[in-house]
Design a protein around this motif. Structure first.
Motif, PDB file in Angstrom:
ATOM      1  N   SER A 145       0.825  -1.212   0.000  1.00 53.14           N
ATOM      2  CA  SER A 145       0.000   0.000   0.000  1.00 53.14           C
ATOM      3  C   SER A 145       0.859   1.262   0.000  1.00 53.14           C
ATOM      4  N   THR A 146       1.991   1.224   0.686  1.00 52.34           N
ATOM      5  CA  THR A 146       2.874   2.387   0.730  1.00 52.34           C
ATOM      6  C   THR A 146       3.510   2.635  -0.622  1.00 52.34           C
ATOM      7  N   SER A 147       3.818   1.584  -1.341  1.00 52.98           N
ATOM      8  CA  SER A 147       4.364   1.706  -2.685  1.00 52.98           C
ATOM      9  C   SER A 147       3.355   2.370  -3.620  1.00 52.98           C
ATOM     10  N   ILE A 148       2.095   1.970  -3.506  1.00 52.39           N
ATOM     11  CA  ILE A 148       1.037   2.563  -4.326  1.00 52.39           C
ATOM     12  C   ILE A 148       0.843   4.032  -3.957  1.00 52.39           C
ATOM     13  N   LEU A 149       0.919   4.326  -2.677  1.00 58.26           N
ATOM     14  CA  LEU A 149       0.795   5.704  -2.202  1.00 58.26           C
ATOM     15  C   LEU A 149       1.874   6.589  -2.816  1.00 58.26           C
ATOM     16  N   LYS A 150       3.100   6.124  -2.784  1.00 55.84           N
ATOM     17  CA  LYS A 150       4.222   6.883  -3.342  1.00 55.84           C
ATOM     18  C   LYS A 150       4.032   7.126  -4.832  1.00 55.84           C
ATOM     19  N   GLU A 151       3.589   6.093  -5.541  1.00 55.81           N
ATOM     20  CA  GLU A 151       3.359   6.219  -6.982  1.00 55.81           C
ATOM     21  C   GLU A 151       2.269   7.252  -7.269  1.00 55.81           C
ATOM     22  N   MET A 152       1.205   7.239  -6.462  1.00 53.32           N
ATOM     23  CA  MET A 152       0.111   8.180  -6.678  1.00 53.32           C
ATOM     24  C   MET A 152       0.543   9.612  -6.386  1.00 53.32           C
ATOM     25  N   TYR A 153       1.398   9.783  -5.378  1.00 58.11           N
ATOM     26  CA  TYR A 153       1.902  11.120  -5.052  1.00 58.11           C
ATOM     27  C   TYR A 153       2.698  11.692  -6.231  1.00 58.11           C
ATOM     28  N   ILE A 154       3.506  10.846  -6.836  1.00 58.93           N
ATOM     29  CA  ILE A 154       4.315  11.278  -7.981  1.00 58.93           C
ATOM     30  C   ILE A 154       3.423  11.603  -9.175  1.00 58.93           C
ATOM     31  N   LEU A 155       2.436  10.741  -9.435  1.00 62.51           N
ATOM     32  CA  LEU A 155       1.542  10.943 -10.578  1.00 62.51           C
ATOM     33  C   LEU A 155       0.705  12.207 -10.434  1.00 62.51           C
ATOM     34  N   THR A 156       0.332  12.540  -9.218  1.00 65.69           N
ATOM     35  CA  THR A 156      -0.487  13.744  -8.990  1.00 65.69           C
ATOM     36  C   THR A 156       0.365  14.964  -8.687  1.00 65.69           C
ATOM     37  N   GLN A 157       1.683  14.791  -8.709  1.00 64.36           N
ATOM     38  CA  GLN A 157       2.642  15.876  -8.496  1.00 64.36           C
ATOM     39  C   GLN A 157       2.423  16.600  -7.161  1.00 64.36           C
ATOM     40  N   GLY A 158       1.920  15.868  -6.193  1.00 63.64           N
ATOM     41  CA  GLY A 158       1.712  16.436  -4.869  1.00 63.64           C
ATOM     42  C   GLY A 158       0.624  17.481  -4.800  1.00 63.64           C
ATOM     43  N   LYS A 159      -0.231  17.559  -5.817  1.00 66.69           N
ATOM     44  CA  LYS A 159      -1.252  18.602  -5.866  1.00 66.69           C
ATOM     45  C   LYS A 159      -2.568  18.201  -5.223  1.00 66.69           C
ATOM     46  N   ILE A 160      -2.738  16.906  -4.967  1.00 68.21           N
ATOM     47  CA  ILE A 160      -3.982  16.422  -4.358  1.00 68.21           C
ATOM     48  C   ILE A 160      -3.661  15.822  -2.995  1.00 68.21           C
ATOM     49  N   PRO A 161      -4.360  16.226  -1.948  1.00 62.09           N
ATOM     50  CA  PRO A 161      -4.132  15.638  -0.627  1.00 62.09           C
ATOM     51  C   PRO A 161      -4.379  14.125  -0.667  1.00 62.09           C
ATOM     52  N   LEU A 162      -3.435  13.370  -0.147  1.00 60.85           N
ATOM     53  CA  LEU A 162      -3.562  11.919  -0.105  1.00 60.85           C
ATOM     54  C   LEU A 162      -3.669  11.445   1.337  1.00 60.85           C
ATOM     55  N   ILE A 163      -4.543  10.490   1.563  1.00 64.47           N
ATOM     56  CA  ILE A 163      -4.661   9.856   2.871  1.00 64.47           C
ATOM     57  C   ILE A 163      -4.066   8.461   2.753  1.00 64.47           C
ATOM     58  N   GLY A 164      -3.026   8.197   3.512  1.00 64.54           N
ATOM     59  CA  GLY A 164      -2.363   6.904   3.447  1.00 64.54           C
ATOM     60  C   GLY A 164      -2.945   5.937   4.460  1.00 64.54           C
ATOM     61  N   CYS A 165      -3.257   4.737   4.019  1.00 64.88           N
ATOM     62  CA  CYS A 165      -3.725   3.713   4.952  1.00 64.88           C
ATOM     63  C   CYS A 165      -3.289   2.348   4.442  1.00 64.88           C
ATOM     64  N   GLY A 166      -3.355   1.376   5.324  1.00 67.01           N
ATOM     65  CA  GLY A 166      -2.934   0.031   4.974  1.00 67.01           C
ATOM     66  C   GLY A 166      -1.779  -0.434   5.826  1.00 67.01           C
TER      67      GLY A 166
END
Length: 227
Positions: A145-166
């Motif tokens: 889940s953390t790997s997916i979180l990191k990938e999503m942060y990069i894809l969204t360029q840090g512009k969308i707030p992300l909630i990490g869980c898992g």
């Protein structure tokens, strides 16, 4: 706050389709609450409904008045066909309706990353119950889940707030989620096992992690491993 949930669980409020007593009962209970904390409402369509979008819209209209944020759950592994809504065409159709209007009115948006998994990573793969159906949650989910979180942060360029869980069970886990791009951290399984005392413990451990690495705030650490 309307959060399009991609592969997420850790629901605060569930309606029919997630084995609750239904939207009317949930609305009455929420209306009777007088707490001061942040309340999230997780909305998913009923498994017996054919028009999923109209079911989500009904949920938003009925429950948004009680929520600080709404989660559009498009990934319950226990609701047949729900994950199909993660397709680009289906998701665009879903969020362009009244749900999008609610999100704009509240001026908030974000993604919860990520959900339970149907895979059975080690050491779960050898467990006698590994063959059962349904989503796996808890510690075995953390790295994935953390790997997916990191990938999503990069894809969204840090512009969308992300909630990490898992798989979050301590302050170090929460800290790793933040460094991978999470602005907020959510937990469910560890909380179910350890209870409310786990929260101040995680906060204290998280503060130690931030101080150890020279961060003055959580915000400074968000996405540190993605740069």
């Amino acid at each position: 706050m309307c959060i399009a949930e991609t592969m997420a669980y850790c629901a605060v409020i569930n309606r029919c389709g997630f084995n609750s007593e239904g939207i009317v009962v949930v609305a009455k209970r929420l209306g009777a609450q007088h707490g001061s904390g942040i309340l999230g409402v997780n909305i998913g369509n009923n498994k017996t409904i054919e028009d999923a979008v109209s079911d989500y819209v009904k949920g938003v209209h009925t429950l948004s008045q009680f929520a600080d944020y709404l989660v559009i759950n498009i990934s319950s592994l226990n609701t047949p066909g729900l994950c199909k809504l993660q397709g680009r065409k289906q998701l665009e159709e879903l969020v362009k309706k009244d749900i999008a209007a609610v999100a704009l009115a509240l001026h908030l948006d974000g993604l919860i990353i990520s959900n339970t998994t149907i895979s059975r990573p080690d050491p779960v793969t050898s467990h006698p119950l590994a063959g059962e159906s349904g989503g796996l949650s808890g510690k075995p989910l953390f790295d994935m889940s953390t790997s997916i979180l990191k990938e999503m942060y990069i894809l969204t360029q840090g512009k969308i707030p992300l909630i990490g869980c898992g798989g979050v069970s301590n302050g170090e886990d929460a800290y790793k989620k933040i460094r991978a791009g999470a602005t907020l951290v959510q937990l469910y399984t560890a909380f179910a096992y350890d209870g409310p005392s786990l929260i101040p413990q995680i906060k204290a451990e998280l503060a130690e992690c931030l101080e150890r690495d020279g961060f003055k705030s959580v915000q400074e650490a968000v996405g540190a491993d993605c740069k």
